[in-house]
Design a protein around this motif. Sequence first.
Motif, PDB file in Angstrom:
ATOM      1  N   LEU A 153     -22.938 -34.348  33.390  1.00 49.70           N
ATOM      2  CA  LEU A 153     -24.052 -35.206  32.995  1.00 49.70           C
ATOM      3  C   LEU A 153     -24.925 -34.522  31.947  1.00 49.70           C
ATOM      4  O   LEU A 153     -25.336 -35.148  30.954  1.00 49.70           O
ATOM      5  N   LEU A 154     -25.206 -33.239  32.124  1.00 51.06           N
ATOM      6  CA  LEU A 154     -26.013 -32.504  31.153  1.00 51.06           C
ATOM      7  C   LEU A 154     -25.315 -32.432  29.799  1.00 51.06           C
ATOM      8  O   LEU A 154     -25.960 -32.558  28.747  1.00 51.06           O
ATOM      9  N   ALA A 155     -24.000 -32.241  29.817  1.00 54.18           N
ATOM     10  CA  ALA A 155     -23.247 -32.196  28.562  1.00 54.18           C
ATOM     11  C   ALA A 155     -23.344 -33.531  27.836  1.00 54.18           C
ATOM     12  O   ALA A 155     -23.497 -33.582  26.603  1.00 54.18           O
ATOM     13  N   ALA A 156     -23.276 -34.629  28.594  1.00 59.99           N
ATOM     14  CA  ALA A 156     -23.369 -35.962  27.988  1.00 59.99           C
ATOM     15  C   ALA A 156     -24.763 -36.193  27.410  1.00 59.99           C
ATOM     16  O   ALA A 156     -24.913 -36.711  26.284  1.00 59.99           O
ATOM     17  N   ILE A 157     -25.800 -35.803  28.153  1.00 53.65           N
ATOM     18  CA  ILE A 157     -27.174 -35.956  27.659  1.00 53.65           C
ATOM     19  C   ILE A 157     -27.380 -35.122  26.400  1.00 53.65           C
ATOM     20  O   ILE A 157     -28.004 -35.570  25.429  1.00 53.65           O
ATOM     21  N   TRP A 158     -26.856 -33.906  26.401  1.00 51.81           N
ATOM     22  CA  TRP A 158     -26.954 -33.009  25.246  1.00 51.81           C
ATOM     23  C   TRP A 158     -26.332 -33.668  24.012  1.00 51.81           C
ATOM     24  O   TRP A 158     -26.938 -33.712  22.942  1.00 51.81           O
ATOM     25  N   ALA A 159     -25.135 -34.196  24.166  1.00 51.97           N
ATOM     26  CA  ALA A 159     -24.436 -34.805  23.032  1.00 51.97           C
ATOM     27  C   ALA A 159     -25.174 -36.046  22.530  1.00 51.97           C
ATOM     28  O   ALA A 159     -25.355 -36.228  21.317  1.00 51.97           O
ATOM     29  N   VAL A 160     -25.621 -36.900  23.451  1.00 42.92           N
ATOM     30  CA  VAL A 160     -26.320 -38.129  23.053  1.00 42.92           C
ATOM     31  C   VAL A 160     -27.639 -37.789  22.358  1.00 42.92           C
ATOM     32  O   VAL A 160     -28.009 -38.414  21.348  1.00 42.92           O
ATOM     33  N   PHE A 161     -28.351 -36.803  22.888  1.00 41.41           N
ATOM     34  CA  PHE A 161     -29.609 -36.386  22.268  1.00 41.41           C
ATOM     35  C   PHE A 161     -29.378 -35.929  20.828  1.00 41.41           C
ATOM     36  O   PHE A 161     -30.133 -36.302  19.919  1.00 41.41           O
ATOM     37  N   GLU A 162     -28.336 -35.133  20.620  1.00 43.95           N
ATOM     38  CA  GLU A 162     -28.072 -34.635  19.271  1.00 43.95           C
ATOM     39  C   GLU A 162     -27.595 -35.739  18.330  1.00 43.95           C
ATOM     40  O   GLU A 162     -27.822 -35.653  17.121  1.00 43.95           O
ATOM     41  N   VAL A 163     -26.935 -36.765  18.869  1.00 47.47           N
ATOM     42  CA  VAL A 163     -26.583 -37.915  18.017  1.00 47.47           C
ATOM     43  C   VAL A 163     -27.860 -38.507  17.429  1.00 47.47           C
ATOM     44  O   VAL A 163     -27.942 -38.777  16.221  1.00 47.47           O
ATOM     45  N   GLY A 164     -28.873 -38.709  18.281  1.00 53.01           N
ATOM     46  CA  GLY A 164     -30.137 -39.247  17.799  1.00 53.01           C
ATOM     47  C   GLY A 164     -30.825 -38.315  16.824  1.00 53.01           C
ATOM     48  O   GLY A 164     -31.378 -38.759  15.805  1.00 53.01           O
ATOM     49  N   TYR A 165     -30.776 -37.015  17.118  1.00 49.18           N
ATOM     50  CA  TYR A 165     -31.446 -36.044  16.240  1.00 49.18           C
ATOM     51  C   TYR A 165     -30.791 -36.018  14.852  1.00 49.18           C
ATOM     52  O   TYR A 165     -31.472 -36.133  13.830  1.00 49.18           O
ATOM     53  N   TYR A 166     -29.474 -35.874  14.814  1.00 49.92           N
ATOM     54  CA  TYR A 166     -28.798 -35.767  13.528  1.00 49.92           C
ATOM     55  C   TYR A 166     -28.755 -37.095  12.784  1.00 49.92           C
ATOM     56  O   TYR A 166     -28.576 -37.119  11.560  1.00 49.92           O
ATOM     57  N   ALA A 167     -28.931 -38.201  13.502  1.00 50.35           N
ATOM     58  CA  ALA A 167     -29.025 -39.495  12.822  1.00 50.35           C
ATOM     59  C   ALA A 167     -30.229 -39.520  11.888  1.00 50.35           C
ATOM     60  O   ALA A 167     -30.212 -40.212  10.860  1.00 50.35           O
ATOM     61  N   THR A 168     -31.267 -38.745  12.232  1.00 53.45           N
ATOM     62  CA  THR A 168     -32.426 -38.681  11.334  1.00 53.45           C
ATOM     63  C   THR A 168     -32.067 -37.969  10.034  1.00 53.45           C
ATOM     64  O   THR A 168     -32.628 -38.280   8.979  1.00 53.45           O
ATOM     65  N   TYR A 169     -31.137 -37.017  10.079  1.00 51.73           N
ATOM     66  CA  TYR A 169     -30.671 -36.368   8.856  1.00 51.73           C
ATOM     67  C   TYR A 169     -29.956 -37.384   7.967  1.00 51.73           C
ATOM     68  O   TYR A 169     -30.174 -37.436   6.762  1.00 51.73           O
ATOM     69  N   VAL A 170     -29.086 -38.173   8.604  1.00 55.78           N
ATOM     70  CA  VAL A 170     -28.341 -39.183   7.858  1.00 55.78           C
ATOM     71  C   VAL A 170     -29.314 -40.181   7.228  1.00 55.78           C
ATOM     72  O   VAL A 170     -29.186 -40.551   6.052  1.00 55.78           O
ATOM     73  N   TRP A 171     -30.290 -40.603   8.017  1.00 57.46           N
ATOM     74  CA  TRP A 171     -31.293 -41.542   7.523  1.00 57.46           C
ATOM     75  C   TRP A 171     -32.076 -40.925   6.364  1.00 57.46           C
ATOM     76  O   TRP A 171     -32.338 -41.582   5.347  1.00 57.46           O
ATOM     77  N   GLY A 172     -32.462 -39.650   6.491  1.00 60.04           N
ATOM     78  CA  GLY A 172     -33.228 -38.988   5.443  1.00 60.04           C
ATOM     79  C   GLY A 172     -32.459 -38.891   4.140  1.00 60.04           C
ATOM     80  O   GLY A 172     -33.008 -39.142   3.057  1.00 60.04           O
ATOM     81  N   VAL A 173     -31.190 -38.521   4.225  1.00 59.01           N
ATOM     82  CA  VAL A 173     -30.366 -38.436   3.019  1.00 59.01           C
ATOM     83  C   VAL A 173     -30.233 -39.820   2.389  1.00 59.01           C
ATOM     84  O   VAL A 173     -30.297 -39.967   1.164  1.00 59.01           O
ATOM     85  N   ASP A 174     -30.052 -40.842   3.239  1.00 54.79           N
ATOM     86  CA  ASP A 174     -29.917 -42.199   2.713  1.00 54.79           C
ATOM     87  C   ASP A 174     -31.190 -42.647   2.004  1.00 54.79           C
ATOM     88  O   ASP A 174     -31.133 -43.315   0.968  1.00 54.79           O
ATOM     89  N   ARG A 175     -32.346 -42.291   2.550  1.00 54.55           N
ATOM     90  CA  ARG A 175     -33.618 -42.662   1.937  1.00 54.55           C
ATOM     91  C   ARG A 175     -33.823 -41.974   0.587  1.00 54.55           C
ATOM     92  O   ARG A 175     -34.524 -42.501  -0.276  1.00 54.55           O
TER      93      ARG A 175
END
Length: 208
Positions: A153-175
């Motif tokens: 469960l912790l591994a899944a939460i870790w991965a999902v959290f980082e998806v959200g975090y790195y999505a901000t990088y993708v969004w920033g580059v797109d902007r």
Amino acid sequence: MWSHLPAFLLACLLIAASPGPGTVLIIRNSLRDRRAGFLTVLGNESGVFIWGLAAAFGLTALLDASEAAYDVLRLGGAVVLVVFGVQTLRAARRGGGESLTAERPDAEPGSPAHYYRTGLLLNLANPKAGIFAMAFLPQFVPAGAPHLPTMVLLAAIWAVFEVGYYATYVWGVDRMRTLLARPTVRRRLEQVSGVVLIGLAVRLATDG
């Protein structure tokens, strides 16, 4: 379990904020387009979850115990980083003075599976990620909690959290696409990314 969650998420944030090969590749692929960046994120975080599962089942302990197995993965990971770095530098040279904007969707084509695979492969090629998962996740398993399901469960939460975090990088580059689409800017970013990836490869190969 849930009382430990805020501290766990804070630790995940600090880990994600530490730059590494995955960060470089996510930003680099996000220069192509938003889809490429997000698929790279999904691939990278699939690797995080796989390492977390390996830690939960005790498989990463084999890397810690076997110097030969660790060295094989370490040197293999260095080769992968060099390949990605060289490909990035070649892409910078091919870019030349051409503009790689939304009007040029043929610029360095890649299927969705390609971008997902690059993120996954880069993460799995780093044995340090497995050793780290083995040391990191057990710290947040509450006393008396079932070890295996809690670690998963912790591994899944870790991965999902980082998806959200790195999505901000993708969004920033797109902007910033108008600026980053300029040929000279893009070429410099490609060159820096390539050099960084090769530098990380050398560090991984020499750091036993």
